[in-house]
Scaffold this motif. Structure first.
Motif, PDB file in Angstrom:
ATOM      1  N   GLY B  82      58.762  13.549  -8.017  1.00 52.99           N
ATOM      2  CA  GLY B  82      58.490  14.957  -7.453  1.00 52.99           C
ATOM      3  C   GLY B  82      57.924  15.843  -8.280  1.00 52.99           C
ATOM      4  O   GLY B  82      57.846  17.192  -8.177  1.00 52.99           O
ATOM      5  N   PHE B 125      54.297  32.763  -2.422  1.00 60.97           N
ATOM      6  CA  PHE B 125      53.782  32.940  -3.881  1.00 60.97           C
ATOM      7  C   PHE B 125      52.327  33.843  -3.783  1.00 60.97           C
ATOM      8  O   PHE B 125      51.848  33.841  -4.805  1.00 60.97           O
ATOM      9  CB  PHE B 125      53.638  31.575  -4.312  1.00 60.97           C
ATOM     10  CG  PHE B 125      54.599  30.752  -4.761  1.00 60.97           C
ATOM     11  CD1 PHE B 125      54.912  30.722  -6.134  1.00 60.97           C
ATOM     12  CD2 PHE B 125      55.238  29.973  -3.815  1.00 60.97           C
ATOM     13  CE1 PHE B 125      56.243  29.956  -6.445  1.00 60.97           C
ATOM     14  CE2 PHE B 125      56.468  29.258  -4.052  1.00 60.97           C
ATOM     15  CZ  PHE B 125      56.840  29.146  -5.578  1.00 60.97           C
ATOM     16  N   PRO B 152      50.483  18.832  -2.914  1.00 61.84           N
ATOM     17  CA  PRO B 152      50.577  17.306  -3.478  1.00 61.84           C
ATOM     18  C   PRO B 152      48.997  16.753  -3.202  1.00 61.84           C
ATOM     19  O   PRO B 152      48.310  17.058  -2.180  1.00 61.84           O
ATOM     20  CB  PRO B 152      51.265  16.498  -2.169  1.00 61.84           C
ATOM     21  CG  PRO B 152      52.327  17.602  -1.667  1.00 61.84           C
ATOM     22  CD  PRO B 152      51.496  19.049  -1.784  1.00 61.84           C
ATOM     23  N   ASN B 174      52.833  14.578  -7.260  1.00 56.37           N
ATOM     24  CA  ASN B 174      53.187  13.663  -6.496  1.00 56.37           C
ATOM     25  C   ASN B 174      54.177  13.832  -5.583  1.00 56.37           C
ATOM     26  O   ASN B 174      54.463  12.926  -4.637  1.00 56.37           O
ATOM     27  CB  ASN B 174      53.335  12.608  -7.224  1.00 56.37           C
ATOM     28  CG  ASN B 174      54.680  12.705  -8.136  1.00 56.37           C
ATOM     29  OD1 ASN B 174      55.235  13.448  -8.064  1.00 56.37           O
ATOM     30  ND2 ASN B 174      54.787  11.757  -9.264  1.00 56.37           N
ATOM     31  N   GLY B 175      54.782  15.115  -5.587  1.00 56.95           N
ATOM     32  CA  GLY B 175      55.574  15.290  -4.339  1.00 56.95           C
ATOM     33  C   GLY B 175      55.670  16.586  -3.945  1.00 56.95           C
ATOM     34  O   GLY B 175      54.496  16.932  -3.492  1.00 56.95           O
ATOM     35  N   GLN B 176      56.734  17.490  -3.876  1.00 57.48           N
ATOM     36  CA  GLN B 176      56.515  18.833  -3.422  1.00 57.48           C
ATOM     37  C   GLN B 176      55.604  19.555  -4.097  1.00 57.48           C
ATOM     38  O   GLN B 176      55.565  19.375  -5.086  1.00 57.48           O
ATOM     39  CB  GLN B 176      58.166  19.336  -3.509  1.00 57.48           C
ATOM     40  CG  GLN B 176      58.068  20.860  -2.685  1.00 57.48           C
ATOM     41  CD  GLN B 176      58.184  20.923  -1.306  1.00 57.48           C
ATOM     42  OE1 GLN B 176      57.908  20.006  -0.427  1.00 57.48           O
ATOM     43  NE2 GLN B 176      57.944  22.106  -0.841  1.00 57.48           N
ATOM     44  N   ALA B 177      54.924  20.632  -3.442  1.00 59.90           N
ATOM     45  CA  ALA B 177      53.785  21.380  -4.040  1.00 59.90           C
ATOM     46  C   ALA B 177      54.340  22.043  -5.243  1.00 59.90           C
ATOM     47  O   ALA B 177      55.769  22.615  -5.395  1.00 59.90           O
ATOM     48  CB  ALA B 177      53.386  22.594  -3.079  1.00 59.90           C
ATOM     49  N   LEU B 178      53.677  22.273  -6.093  1.00 56.84           N
ATOM     50  CA  LEU B 178      54.197  23.012  -7.571  1.00 56.84           C
ATOM     51  C   LEU B 178      53.348  24.307  -7.517  1.00 56.84           C
ATOM     52  O   LEU B 178      52.637  24.736  -8.406  1.00 56.84           O
ATOM     53  CB  LEU B 178      53.396  22.117  -8.920  1.00 56.84           C
ATOM     54  CG  LEU B 178      54.082  20.780  -8.587  1.00 56.84           C
ATOM     55  CD1 LEU B 178      53.291  19.827  -9.922  1.00 56.84           C
ATOM     56  CD2 LEU B 178      55.570  20.761  -8.948  1.00 56.84           C
ATOM     57  N   TYR B 180      54.181  27.172  -8.340  1.00 56.93           N
ATOM     58  CA  TYR B 180      54.602  27.945  -9.638  1.00 56.93           C
ATOM     59  C   TYR B 180      53.629  27.888 -10.846  1.00 56.93           C
ATOM     60  O   TYR B 180      53.708  28.518 -11.587  1.00 56.93           O
ATOM     61  CB  TYR B 180      56.154  27.929  -9.998  1.00 56.93           C
ATOM     62  CG  TYR B 180      56.458  26.607 -10.642  1.00 56.93           C
ATOM     63  CD1 TYR B 180      56.907  25.514  -9.843  1.00 56.93           C
ATOM     64  CD2 TYR B 180      56.369  26.227 -11.868  1.00 56.93           C
ATOM     65  CE1 TYR B 180      57.103  24.191 -10.008  1.00 56.93           C
ATOM     66  CE2 TYR B 180      56.597  24.826 -12.360  1.00 56.93           C
ATOM     67  CZ  TYR B 180      57.102  23.935 -11.573  1.00 56.93           C
ATOM     68  OH  TYR B 180      57.479  22.679 -12.011  1.00 56.93           O
ATOM     69  N   LEU B 181      52.733  26.881 -10.606  1.00 55.23           N
ATOM     70  CA  LEU B 181      51.862  26.460 -11.484  1.00 55.23           C
ATOM     71  C   LEU B 181      50.385  27.117 -11.262  1.00 55.23           C
ATOM     72  O   LEU B 181      49.363  27.246 -12.004  1.00 55.23           O
ATOM     73  CB  LEU B 181      51.574  25.066 -11.663  1.00 55.23           C
ATOM     74  CG  LEU B 181      52.939  24.353 -12.506  1.00 55.23           C
ATOM     75  CD1 LEU B 181      52.591  22.959 -12.762  1.00 55.23           C
ATOM     76  CD2 LEU B 181      53.154  24.931 -13.811  1.00 55.23           C
ATOM     77  N   MET B 185      46.778  27.251 -14.340  1.00 53.56           N
ATOM     78  CA  MET B 185      46.205  25.892 -14.763  1.00 53.56           C
ATOM     79  C   MET B 185      44.952  25.842 -13.675  1.00 53.56           C
ATOM     80  O   MET B 185      44.719  26.838 -12.817  1.00 53.56           O
ATOM     81  CB  MET B 185      47.232  24.721 -14.019  1.00 53.56           C
ATOM     82  CG  MET B 185      48.524  25.010 -14.158  1.00 53.56           C
ATOM     83  SD  MET B 185      48.912  24.781 -16.222  1.00 53.56           S
ATOM     84  CE  MET B 185      48.444  23.023 -16.522  1.00 53.56           C
ATOM     85  N   CYS B 274      50.411  23.892   2.324  1.00 55.48           N
ATOM     86  CA  CYS B 274      50.416  22.668   1.837  1.00 55.48           C
ATOM     87  C   CYS B 274      51.026  21.485   2.803  1.00 55.48           C
ATOM     88  O   CYS B 274      50.912  20.378   2.630  1.00 55.48           O
ATOM     89  CB  CYS B 274      51.263  22.522   0.513  1.00 55.48           C
ATOM     90  SG  CYS B 274      50.265  23.347  -0.753  1.00 55.48           S
TER      91      CYS B 274
END
Lengths: 284, 284
Positions: B82, B125, B152, B174-178, B180-181, B185, B274
């Protein structure tokens, strides 16, 4: 939930202002083997927690089918990347037709006494999101309605075009959350262990230019058993984080703050309810 | 982008009112082998499209490292369910230290001429979300800033606590969108083929009560090559939907409408950027 009058909120506020105040220990909730399913795939074991408190008829029927061996040897025949892994008996077979049709349990009515652990307001698909009994949920106070949300790893019953047309075919989202299916499908559980094996289920849907996948190569369900029917020495006993606790509320506050030097620039204080990992541990 | 003055919007409006107006054919964009990476895993082949138009220095360094064989035999040493599959050379090894440090390319500045295909306002976001050149992006007009979003399958460079500390270690959600990054990044590409193999990468992070995974069992990168360096007969040539077209805008309108009898009750007209699958096809 009016957070302003909850003791948890007072604690959270202290925690928000002073990180050292956030130190409650995780409280664990043991999953009952009577309410847990062991799905064995060729690539590994998957444990599913059922949600009878939210979707009683679906859980009752699913559990009965599991006990009868209905799913043993079934295949994941509709597996689409970034969407779902869907399994069930051969479509239109006697076994398939013998299963009673269920009434949808896509949402429930809330009253003044109803409460949950709020994650936040201003969700894209609901007025509020949060957790209840370890399940990600959404809540529209204006409608007095709440529902389980389609996060990766939730298990829900497939259906035809009619609301009340589900029987035994089920699906598990394998990628980004399918929130647009909320309220019109019945979610009745969630994967608490072995999600990597669900994600590895062979895709049956190919892109243009790829050869079709032979149905003999679809991933089978080796067996599906209620954990209480699994011999003791083979049981997988799981405990999950209790989401109705100060410790969990603290974790939400911390997660939203991102108070870690890695976040050299803080993201918005937003939490996607499907991107709040719940702690899980293996008892044996 | 002021949609109100764009021809696409006029078309979309017609399409919104009259489904029969939505019939433009998908336009395809061929991925250049010079801008595509073939990552071979034990479980299958993964194709990554690079994004030099958004993250030029990262793509330049990554491509150079790929050509030098830097990633061949590397392992996915940080794989969390996740969250991400992260790979790279052995931490602190000579090979690792030899790679130059990169300046972050987490967002870019937009001007009046800048445009994209908007998915919607009111994202959690960002002020707006959309697509540009096949990549999911977010845009804050008030800040004149846009960025690639962590869906993902996006590929981004890992880093230390400093913004400018990435070198060669990379990760793929590899799972739910991140989300917050986002912005902190550098995303520099996306998986366009074989995401199921990325999702099947062995988790290295276990839960309490599980035995640790031996590093010898981590999933290795068998090889990583620029597609242009792969012998012609082994190349995987991909075309993706062109996101700068009427046909794609129509698809967004259709997807938002959910104009299908399956949706007996329509969900909110919301699109998670996403959760907008892009069409992909295999040329050979």
């Amino acid at each position: 939930m009016k957070l302003a009058i909850q003791p948890l909120y007072v604690f959270s506020l202290a925690c928000l202002l002073l990180t050292s105040a956030c130190n409650a220990e995780t409280e664990w909730r043991a999953l009952s083997p009577e309410n847990t399913v062991l799905m064995t795939l060729p690539q590994g074991k998957v444990v599913i927690e059922l949600a009878p408190q939210f979707s009683p008829s679906h859980v009752q029927q699913f559990s009965k089918l599991v006990k009868e061996g209905h799913y043993d040897g079934n295949k994941f025949y509709r597996v689409i990347d970034g969407f779902v892994a869907q399994g069930g008996p051969e479509d239109g077979s006697a076994k398939d037709k013998a299963v009673p049709i269920l009434k949808i349990e896509g949402e429930w009515t809330t009253d003044k006494k109803w409460s949950f652990t709020k994650v936040q307001d201003n969700d894209l698909f609901a007025e509020q999101t949060g957790f209840k009994d370890g399940f990600a949920i959404a809540h529209n106070p204006s409608e007095k309605a709440a529902w389980l949300t389609h996060c990766p790893g939730t298990i829900a019953m497939a259906r035809g075009n009619e609301a009340d047309s589900a029987s035994s075919h089920f699906y598990i989202p394998n990628g980004q959350a399918l929130r647009y299916l909320d309220r019109i499908m019945t979610i009745f559980g969630r994967v608490v262990f072995g999600m990597e094996h669900v994600q590895a289920i062979r895709r049956t849907s190919v892109i243009e230019g790829q050869p079709a996948v032979d149905s003999r190569d679809f991933t089978p369900i080796v067996s599906m058993q209620m954990m209480s029917d699994v011999p003791k020495e083979q049981q997988i006993l799981i405990e999950v984080e209790n989401t109705e606790t100060t410790a969990f509320t603290e974790r939400l506050v911390k997660r939203r703050k991102r108070d870690n030097p890695f976040f050299y620039k803080k993201p918005l204080p937003v939490l996607d309810v499907c991107q709040v990992p719940l702690k899980t541990r293996l008892v044996k």
